[in-house]
Design a protein around this motif. Structure first.
Motif, PDB file in Angstrom:
ATOM      1  N   ILE A   1      19.053  14.553  70.487  1.00  0.00           N
ATOM      2  CA  ILE A   1      19.110  14.248  71.921  1.00  0.00           C
ATOM      3  C   ILE A   1      18.757  12.798  72.230  1.00  0.00           C
ATOM      4  N   GLY A   2      18.600  11.973  71.220  1.00  0.00           N
ATOM      5  CA  GLY A   2      18.212  10.592  71.479  1.00  0.00           C
ATOM      6  C   GLY A   2      16.699  10.459  71.526  1.00  0.00           C
ATOM      7  N   GLY A   3      16.176   9.950  72.620  1.00  0.00           N
ATOM      8  CA  GLY A   3      14.725   9.793  72.703  1.00  0.00           C
ATOM      9  C   GLY A   3      14.288   9.436  74.093  1.00  0.00           C
ATOM     10  N   GLY A   4      12.991   9.167  74.226  1.00  0.00           N
ATOM     11  CA  GLY A   4      12.453   8.803  75.519  1.00  0.00           C
ATOM     12  C   GLY A   4      11.025   8.305  75.404  1.00  0.00           C
ATOM     13  N   PRO A   5      10.517   7.669  76.462  1.00  0.00           N
ATOM     14  CA  PRO A   5       9.161   7.134  76.449  1.00  0.00           C
ATOM     15  C   PRO A   5       8.114   8.224  76.655  1.00  0.00           C
ATOM     16  N   ALA A   6       6.946   8.019  76.037  1.00  0.00           N
ATOM     17  CA  ALA A   6       5.844   8.984  76.167  1.00  0.00           C
ATOM     18  C   ALA A   6       4.532   8.265  75.940  1.00  0.00           C
ATOM     19  N   SER A   7       3.441   8.887  76.385  1.00  0.00           N
ATOM     20  CA  SER A   7       2.100   8.310  76.245  1.00  0.00           C
ATOM     21  C   SER A   7       1.213   9.258  75.448  1.00  0.00           C
ATOM     22  N   VAL A   8       0.390   8.702  74.557  1.00  0.00           N
ATOM     23  CA  VAL A   8      -0.553   9.505  73.786  1.00  0.00           C
ATOM     24  C   VAL A   8      -1.698   9.928  74.696  1.00  0.00           C
ATOM     25  N   ILE A   9      -1.968  11.242  74.756  1.00  0.00           N
ATOM     26  CA  ILE A   9      -3.049  11.718  75.611  1.00  0.00           C
ATOM     27  C   ILE A   9      -4.165  12.400  74.812  1.00  0.00           C
ATOM     28  N   GLU A  10      -3.898  12.746  73.528  1.00  0.00           N
ATOM     29  CA  GLU A  10      -4.921  13.438  72.747  1.00  0.00           C
ATOM     30  C   GLU A  10      -4.564  13.349  71.266  1.00  0.00           C
ATOM     31  N   SER A  11      -5.592  13.428  70.385  1.00  0.00           N
ATOM     32  CA  SER A  11      -5.371  13.485  68.935  1.00  0.00           C
ATOM     33  C   SER A  11      -6.493  14.292  68.314  1.00  0.00           C
ATOM     34  N   ASP A  12      -6.316  14.684  67.039  1.00  0.00           N
ATOM     35  CA  ASP A  12      -7.374  15.411  66.346  1.00  0.00           C
ATOM     36  C   ASP A  12      -7.525  14.869  64.927  1.00  0.00           C
ATOM     37  N   ASP A  13      -8.396  15.524  64.117  1.00  0.00           N
ATOM     38  CA  ASP A  13      -8.683  15.034  62.776  1.00  0.00           C
ATOM     39  C   ASP A  13      -7.649  15.477  61.753  1.00  0.00           C
ATOM     40  N   ARG A  14      -6.564  16.105  62.184  1.00  0.00           N
ATOM     41  CA  ARG A  14      -5.490  16.526  61.278  1.00  0.00           C
ATOM     42  C   ARG A  14      -4.287  15.582  61.378  1.00  0.00           C
ATOM     43  N   ASN A  15      -4.509  14.388  61.944  1.00  0.00           N
ATOM     44  CA  ASN A  15      -3.428  13.432  62.176  1.00  0.00           C
ATOM     45  C   ASN A  15      -2.367  13.989  63.116  1.00  0.00           C
ATOM     46  N   ARG A  16      -2.811  14.838  64.054  1.00  0.00           N
ATOM     47  CA  ARG A  16      -1.931  15.381  65.083  1.00  0.00           C
ATOM     48  C   ARG A  16      -2.113  14.576  66.376  1.00  0.00           C
ATOM     49  N   TYR A  17      -1.002  14.343  67.079  1.00  0.00           N
ATOM     50  CA  TYR A  17      -1.038  13.615  68.342  1.00  0.00           C
ATOM     51  C   TYR A  17      -0.304  14.415  69.402  1.00  0.00           C
ATOM     52  N   LEU A  18      -0.846  14.403  70.620  1.00  0.00           N
ATOM     53  CA  LEU A  18      -0.213  15.050  71.757  1.00  0.00           C
ATOM     54  C   LEU A  18       0.212  13.957  72.736  1.00  0.00           C
ATOM     55  N   CYS A  19       1.491  13.962  73.091  1.00  0.00           N
ATOM     56  CA  CYS A  19       2.033  12.957  74.002  1.00  0.00           C
ATOM     57  C   CYS A  19       2.661  13.627  75.218  1.00  0.00           C
ATOM     58  N   GLU A  20       2.631  12.907  76.316  1.00  0.00           N
ATOM     59  CA  GLU A  20       3.248  13.371  77.553  1.00  0.00           C
ATOM     60  C   GLU A  20       4.475  12.521  77.839  1.00  0.00           C
TER      61      GLU A  20
END
Length: 316
Positions: free
Chosen positions: A280-299
């Motif tokens: 689908i291509g892509g889009g802009p997002a912002s990092v709002i949270e991370s954890d110690d498993r190298n996981r990131y949550l973006c909005e």
């Protein structure tokens, strides 16, 4: 494109003592760096096959008599104290008395050459990369990297002459052509060399943070960062750009408003990213949270459409 490598000596970031003769890659040169193994009563010429922070593998025509109190003299002027750890049919393992800085050794080699002849040799590193051939995408492990190409493991049935794109974390995407393919390994020559002025600082970062460059763990999903129970769970490759640098990521979950991924990149909370999503291509997002498993949550700045979510989930 520069043809071939200036040296076939392997400089390894693995931190392990080279114990056996490294396997030659198809079509590689055999011009290894020269050195001398120096003892109290001997000075033996040798070639440097492989060097890591803890030792080196040498090829010698003469038998090594002394095993302690030796020095390995490199062509760049370095004299490294150590001892012989093993010998076998014209080869010897030299164990350094103190660990060395491999990237600094490469830098000394470059400094000893005129600017027009400076070329980074093949560097062994085990880093997660993304390989793309057409619409086929694979996360796999790199074996080595030089200015002109790389070797890697692969499950894609690559053919000599195939056009591919290789993505190393923190470097621009590298387009190239498959030069050899054998079993579950392949080698690619880049369309354009990576300038040594760019590659050397990047290798320094890799050496300083080796734990970040291992294969991404394929683990189960005990708890995700997205609280929505309706989130679509994924195990799909994607890429993320911060500024001018691209990073390989593994998508873990997605909703119209948020996306969770795993990566070795050290993103800060609030970082502004461009997320390239499959199909689908892509889009802009912002990092709002991370954890110690190298996981990131973006909005996402703009919510995804339902049909786009369906295309992403169908790609897994």
């Amino acid at each position: 494109m520069r043809q071939g490598l200036a040296s076939s000596t392997i400089f390894s970031l693995s931190g392990e003592l080279p114990a056996v003769q490294p396997l030659a890659e198809p079509g590689e040169h055999t011009a290894f760096d020269s050195a001398f193994l120096v003892g109290e009563t001997s000075r033996l010429p040798c070639t440097l096959r492989k060097l890591s922070s803890v030792g080196a593998m040498l090829a010698l025509e003469d038998e090594v008599v002394e095993s302690e109190g030796l020095h390995l003299e490199l062509a760049n002027g370095q004299s490294l104290a150590g001892r012989i750890g093993w010998t076998e049919q014209g080869s010897a393992g030299f164990l350094f008395a103190e660990p060395i800085d491999v990237i600094s050794t490469i830098a000394r080699n470059l400094a000893a050459l005129p600017a027009e002849r400076r070329s980074v040799p093949r560097v062994e590193l085990h880093q997660t990369i993304c390989v793309r051939r057409g619409n086929q995408v694979e996360f796999t492990r790199a074996r080595n990297l030089s200015q002109g190409g790389c070797g890697f493991e692969t499950d894609i049935a690559l053919q000599v002459g195939d056009s591919v794109q290789i993505n190393f974390d923190g470097l621009r995407p590298l387009d190239g052509v498959v030069k050899w393919s054998q079993g579950n390994a392949a080698g690619v020559a880049f369309d354009e060399d990576i300038p040594w002025q760019l590659l050397m600082p990047w290798l320094r970062q890799v050496q300083q943070a080796p734990s970040h460059h291992t294969r991404m763990a394929m683990i189960g999903e005990p708890n995700g960062l997205i609280p929505d129970k309706q989130a679509i769970r994924l195990d799909a490759p994607a890429r993320v750009r911060e500024g001018v640098r691209w990073w390989n990521v593994k998508l873990r979950a997605i909703t119209p408003q948020m996306v969770e991924f795993e990566t070795s990149a050290p993103f800060a909370t609030g970082a502004q990213l461009w997320i390239s999503l499959p199909h689908i291509g892509g889009g802009p997002a912002s990092v709002i949270e991370s954890d110690d498993r190298n996981r990131y949550l973006c909005e996402f700045r703009l919510p995804l459409k339902p049909r786009d979510l369906g295309r992403i989930s169908g790609a897994n």
